[in-house]
Design an enzyme around this catalytic site. Sequence first.
Site, PDB file in Angstrom:
ATOM      1  N   ALA A  89       0.806  -1.224   0.000  1.00  0.00           N
ATOM      2  CA  ALA A  89       0.000   0.000   0.000  1.00  0.00           C
ATOM      3  C   ALA A  89       0.841   1.276   0.000  1.00  0.00           C
ATOM      4  O   ALA A  89       0.315   2.358   0.274  1.00  0.00           O
ATOM      5  CB  ALA A  89      -0.948   0.007   1.195  1.00  0.00           C
ATOM      6  N   ALA A  90       2.120   1.164  -0.318  1.00  0.00           N
ATOM      7  CA  ALA A  90       2.999   2.331  -0.219  1.00  0.00           C
ATOM      8  C   ALA A  90       2.547   3.476  -1.112  1.00  0.00           C
ATOM      9  O   ALA A  90       2.447   4.629  -0.674  1.00  0.00           O
ATOM     10  CB  ALA A  90       4.434   1.933  -0.552  1.00  0.00           C
ATOM     11  N   GLY A  91       2.276   3.176  -2.384  1.00  0.00           N
ATOM     12  CA  GLY A  91       1.856   4.225  -3.299  1.00  0.00           C
ATOM     13  C   GLY A  91       0.532   4.836  -2.911  1.00  0.00           C
ATOM     14  O   GLY A  91       0.349   6.062  -2.973  1.00  0.00           O
ATOM     15  N   ASP A  92      -0.419   4.003  -2.497  1.00  0.00           N
ATOM     16  CA  ASP A  92      -1.728   4.508  -2.098  1.00  0.00           C
ATOM     17  C   ASP A  92      -1.622   5.385  -0.853  1.00  0.00           C
ATOM     18  O   ASP A  92      -2.306   6.409  -0.735  1.00  0.00           O
ATOM     19  CB  ASP A  92      -2.688   3.346  -1.822  1.00  0.00           C
ATOM     20  CG  ASP A  92      -3.024   2.557  -3.068  1.00  0.00           C
ATOM     21  OD1 ASP A  92      -2.988   3.142  -4.161  1.00  0.00           O
ATOM     22  OD2 ASP A  92      -3.311   1.353  -2.955  1.00  0.00           O
TER      23      ASP A  92
END
Length: 303
Positions: A248-251
């Site tokens: 979920a890093a980008g989100d």
Amino acid sequence: MRKLVVIGSINMDVVSTVGQFPRPGETIHSRGTSFFPGGKGANQAVAAASAGADCAMVGAVGLDPFGKTLVASLEERGVGVTSVLSKTGTSGMAIITVNEEGENYIVLSEGANGQLTEEDVAAVVKWDGVYAVLLQNEIPWQTTQYVIQSANKAGVRVWLNPAPAREVPHDVLPLIDTLIVNETEAEVVSGLKVEDAATADAAAASIIGRGTSNVIITLGEQGCFYGNAKGERFTVPAFRVTPVDTTAAGDTFIGAYAAACTEGQETEEALQFATAAAALTVTRPGAQASIPSKEEIMAFINK
């Protein structure tokens, strides 16, 4: 506080951890399987709300057992859920495999997300008081394009994260206030390969030249690059951490950035805040479960 609306996907993530990814045709043993609420839209909404935004979610879940769990998860994290619809069939799912280095492979099953229509959105979204709308590419493009056009006419800022990667029509780019992409997505939209700040600059200039006001390109361990139509250009370095799960890093980056902007932070400060949020996320397993609060982000920055 200015209001943010997220329109996008809501998934259950089925996550299996492995030592190394299997080769084609190879069967391997998983170290364990877990279920985490996810979906790019829902993840970004949770990240925004956790980071302090007044955030509402528009999307769809199925009538399967996952549906109620997914809605409850959003509500527990402070996201408005009155515009989350129920559709016949299954909820969206992401089948995720994570290796011991924290890298992942993801296979999407769109489920109810694929049933979210223009008419659904028109029935539940009122633009009064909305500062910005945040979109991705996990609902039908026809619905996304309707939202872009409708929000633009209402004077609401459109922030688009075209992920999974796809080309954005040239007539849509001028309607987007901020395009947020990683290296792969930047290459698909611009046609230029992105590997570092210099190539990100060239890709951003190409996209801005077609009408988009602001472009943010995330560069993994190299941080992120920002450019706008006024000629501003700068990079924000990444924080050094040991990754556990990058799911979920980008989100988280996008949701935290949206929250910081709705609170009135300047762009560079908002990007530093978002970068810190993403760094914290990769040190924890899961999608929404790994997303930090505003207090955790600020403590990490101050540390």
